[in-house]
Design a protein around this motif. Structure first.
Motif, mmCIF file in Angstrom:
data_model
loop_
_atom_site.group_PDB
_atom_site.id
_atom_site.type_symbol
_atom_site.label_atom_id
_atom_site.label_comp_id
_atom_site.label_asym_id
_atom_site.label_seq_id
_atom_site.Cartn_x
_atom_site.Cartn_y
_atom_site.Cartn_z
ATOM 1 N N ASP A 73 0.595 -0.859 0.234
ATOM 2 C CA ASP A 73 -0.522 -0.137 -0.210
ATOM 3 C C ASP A 73 0.461 1.150 0.497
ATOM 4 O O ASP A 73 0.614 2.250 0.963
ATOM 5 N N GLY A 74 1.965 0.931 -0.720
ATOM 6 C CA GLY A 74 2.670 2.435 -0.690
ATOM 7 C C GLY A 74 3.595 2.994 0.513
ATOM 8 O O GLY A 74 4.112 4.021 0.516
ATOM 9 N N MET A 75 3.876 2.090 1.519
ATOM 10 C CA MET A 75 4.445 1.978 2.995
ATOM 11 C C MET A 75 5.308 2.511 2.814
ATOM 12 O O MET A 75 5.802 4.077 3.057
ATOM 13 N N THR A 76 6.381 2.594 1.282
ATOM 14 C CA THR A 76 7.577 3.163 1.442
ATOM 15 C C THR A 76 7.991 3.025 0.466
ATOM 16 O O THR A 76 7.911 1.913 -0.534
ATOM 17 N N HIS A 77 8.868 4.512 -0.488
ATOM 18 C CA HIS A 77 9.262 3.620 -1.221
ATOM 19 C C HIS A 77 11.010 3.163 -1.898
ATOM 20 O O HIS A 77 11.639 3.323 -2.780
ATOM 21 N N ASN A 78 12.038 3.141 -0.608
ATOM 22 C CA ASN A 78 12.725 2.871 -0.226
ATOM 23 C C ASN A 78 12.837 1.124 -1.439
ATOM 24 O O ASN A 78 12.476 0.360 -0.982
ATOM 25 N N GLY A 79 13.809 1.138 -2.339
ATOM 26 C CA GLY A 79 14.029 -0.130 -2.824
ATOM 27 C C GLY A 79 12.746 -0.612 -3.860
ATOM 28 O O GLY A 79 12.970 -1.531 -4.098
ATOM 29 N N LEU A 80 12.268 -0.001 -4.653
ATOM 30 C CA LEU A 80 11.521 -0.311 -5.302
ATOM 31 C C LEU A 80 12.295 -0.680 -6.728
ATOM 32 O O LEU A 80 11.876 -1.378 -7.825
ATOM 33 N N ASN A 81 13.098 0.112 -7.149
ATOM 34 C CA ASN A 81 13.966 -0.769 -7.576
ATOM 35 C C ASN A 81 14.437 -2.514 -8.013
ATOM 36 O O ASN A 81 14.544 -2.802 -8.660
ATOM 37 N N GLN A 82 14.734 -2.930 -6.926
ATOM 38 C CA GLN A 82 14.357 -4.388 -6.421
ATOM 39 C C GLN A 82 13.398 -5.424 -7.112
ATOM 40 O O GLN A 82 12.854 -6.413 -7.262
ATOM 41 N N ALA A 83 11.912 -4.425 -7.093
ATOM 42 C CA ALA A 83 10.674 -5.023 -7.078
ATOM 43 C C ALA A 83 10.463 -5.577 -8.395
ATOM 44 O O ALA A 83 10.814 -5.278 -9.532
ATOM 45 N N ASN A 84 10.304 -6.723 -8.695
ATOM 46 C CA ASN A 84 9.721 -7.384 -9.457
ATOM 47 C C ASN A 84 8.666 -7.095 -10.654
ATOM 48 O O ASN A 84 8.010 -7.061 -11.776
ATOM 49 N N VAL A 85 7.520 -6.696 -9.698
ATOM 50 C CA VAL A 85 6.620 -6.065 -10.598
ATOM 51 C C VAL A 85 5.954 -5.551 -9.166
ATOM 52 O O VAL A 85 6.322 -4.973 -7.448
ATOM 53 N N ILE A 86 5.203 -4.039 -9.629
ATOM 54 C CA ILE A 86 4.644 -2.976 -8.852
ATOM 55 C C ILE A 86 3.230 -2.865 -9.185
ATOM 56 O O ILE A 86 2.764 -2.676 -10.365
ATOM 57 N N LEU A 87 2.288 -3.372 -8.552
ATOM 58 C CA LEU A 87 0.597 -3.034 -8.204
ATOM 59 C C LEU A 87 0.298 -2.025 -8.288
ATOM 60 O O LEU A 87 0.332 -1.377 -7.636
ATOM 61 N N VAL A 88 -0.466 -1.500 -9.169
ATOM 62 C CA VAL A 88 -1.679 -0.558 -8.511
ATOM 63 C C VAL A 88 -2.747 -0.695 -9.400
ATOM 64 O O VAL A 88 -3.441 -2.142 -9.692
ATOM 65 N N GLY A 89 -3.432 0.387 -8.443
ATOM 66 C CA GLY A 89 -5.256 0.065 -8.286
ATOM 67 C C GLY A 89 -5.491 1.281 -7.210
ATOM 68 O O GLY A 89 -4.698 1.414 -6.545
ATOM 69 N N VAL A 90 -7.038 1.381 -7.539
ATOM 70 C CA VAL A 90 -7.527 2.041 -6.469
ATOM 71 C C VAL A 90 -8.149 1.011 -4.714
ATOM 72 O O VAL A 90 -7.678 -0.354 -5.218
ATOM 73 N N SER A 91 -7.715 1.484 -4.064
ATOM 74 C CA SER A 91 -8.060 0.508 -2.992
ATOM 75 C C SER A 91 -8.791 -0.557 -2.725
ATOM 76 O O SER A 91 -10.481 -0.423 -3.423
ATOM 77 N N ARG A 92 -8.819 -1.408 -2.309
ATOM 78 C CA ARG A 92 -9.429 -2.780 -2.120
ATOM 79 C C ARG A 92 -9.816 -3.801 -3.184
ATOM 80 O O ARG A 92 -10.925 -4.081 -3.825
ATOM 81 N N SER A 93 -8.339 -3.342 -4.393
ATOM 82 C CA SER A 93 -8.822 -3.675 -6.062
ATOM 83 C C SER A 93 -8.440 -5.370 -5.715
ATOM 84 O O SER A 93 -7.951 -5.749 -7.008
ATOM 85 N N GLY A 94 -7.482 -5.670 -4.671
ATOM 86 C CA GLY A 94 -6.474 -7.014 -4.431
ATOM 87 C C GLY A 94 -5.572 -7.585 -4.922
ATOM 88 O O GLY A 94 -4.814 -7.845 -4.960
ATOM 89 N N LYS A 95 -4.422 -5.945 -4.727
ATOM 90 C CA LYS A 95 -3.260 -5.450 -4.699
ATOM 91 C C LYS A 95 -2.633 -6.786 -3.341
ATOM 92 O O LYS A 95 -2.056 -7.521 -4.068
ATOM 93 N N THR A 96 -2.867 -6.059 -2.504
ATOM 94 C CA THR A 96 -2.611 -7.108 -1.249
ATOM 95 C C THR A 96 -2.192 -8.462 -1.301
ATOM 96 O O THR A 96 -1.489 -8.815 -1.385
ATOM 97 N N PRO A 97 -3.397 -9.284 -1.668
ATOM 98 C CA PRO A 97 -3.250 -10.752 -0.895
ATOM 99 C C PRO A 97 -2.887 -10.879 -3.152
ATOM 100 O O PRO A 97 -1.942 -12.513 -2.543
#
Length: 271
Positions: A137-161
């Motif tokens: 949920d965008g908790m931190t911006h640090n280390g985003l370069n290490q992400a394999n994927v970044i999921l985006v969408g409105v709140s409660r669209s299923g990003k966290t699970p």
């Protein structure tokens, strides 16, 4: 006909990844509504006792035997857990030990064995899970370069699970970031994400489903109203179109299906 309701427990002496995989059996019974409860690291008498109490409480609340899908290597703890009334699907009793008899080999029973055998190794998965939790949920911006994927969408669209599932099952480092009305007004992604466009994958959802999910968190709020959900979804999809972001609809898809779609996308350049 209304759906029957049952509680399904996933009880493991490790992280619960294997028990969760066995839980895919539940998808074959769409007329039953399952309340799923995960109890990992059940590796002592005290923890088994706690799990038993929760099973008994579920039995009393629902008036139906809970389903217990379990992966516990210690035979004594397995036997203790089964002293309470439930329907048990036991990885070791049903699969591992009979296979050991056939192979005339004593099976390994320590936690985590299955994850050291296939796919991303155990430590990779744990690192990915910690990454997903730390970038939820965008908790931190640090280390985003290490992400394999970044999921985006409105709140409660299923990003966290979906992020957690990608980490647990495949060792994928998945961050997720909410798109908000402020982003829609600017008609642009949050500035922090602009350098990672090739890693971004979007999730959308039907408005009535989103309204229902949000109502569980904030009933009778503008946030959960059907009108507001429709507007946010339309604005979100328009933003993703402008940015050239691929997306999938999470309304009727399981996290397994969503993850398969996302994996296909992020692995495409390497094929």
């Amino acid at each position: 006909m209304s759906q029957q309701k049952r509680t399904a427990f996933f009880i493991s002496d490790g992280t619960g990844i294997t028990a969760g995989a066995l839980g895919q059996l539940l998808a074959h019974f769409p007329e039953t509504q399952f309340t799923q409860i995960r109890i990992p690291f059940t590796d002592s008498d005290a923890k088994v006792d706690d799990a038993q109490k929760r099973i008994v409480n579920a039995r009393m609340e629902n008036g139906q035997r809970p389903i217990v899908i379990m992966s516990i290597g210690n035979q004594k703890l397995r036997a203790e857990l089964k002293e309470v009334d439930a329907y048990y699907i036991d990885l070791f009793d049903s699969f591992i030990e009979p296979l050991g008899v056939e192979l005339q080999e004593e099976p390994l029973t320590r936690p985590g064995v299955a994850h050291s055998i296939s796919g991303a190794n155990y430590s990779d998965r744990m690192e990915a899970i910690n990454f997903a939790l730390g970038h939820d949920d965008g908790m931190t911006h640090n280390g985003l370069n290490q992400a394999n994927v970044i999921l985006v969408g409105v709140s409660r669209s299923g990003k966290t699970p979906t992020s957690i599932y990608l980490a647990m099952q495949f060792g994928i480092k998945a961050a997720n970031y909410p798109l908000t009305p402020e982003d829609f007004e600017r008609k642009a992604l949050p500035p922090i994400l602009e350098g990672y466009i090739d890693k971004i994958f979007g999730l959308t959802i039907q408005a009535d489903r989103l309204s229902s999910l949000r109502s569980e968190r904030r009933p009778n709020s503008t946030y959960a109203s059907l009108e507001n959900c429709r507007k946010e979804i339309t604005d979100c999809e328009n933003l993703m179109k402008r940015a050239g972001i691929p997306w999938a609809d999470s309304t009727t898809r399981s996290v397994e299906e969503l993850s398969a779609i996302i994996l296909q996308k992020i692995r495409q350049p390497n094929t």
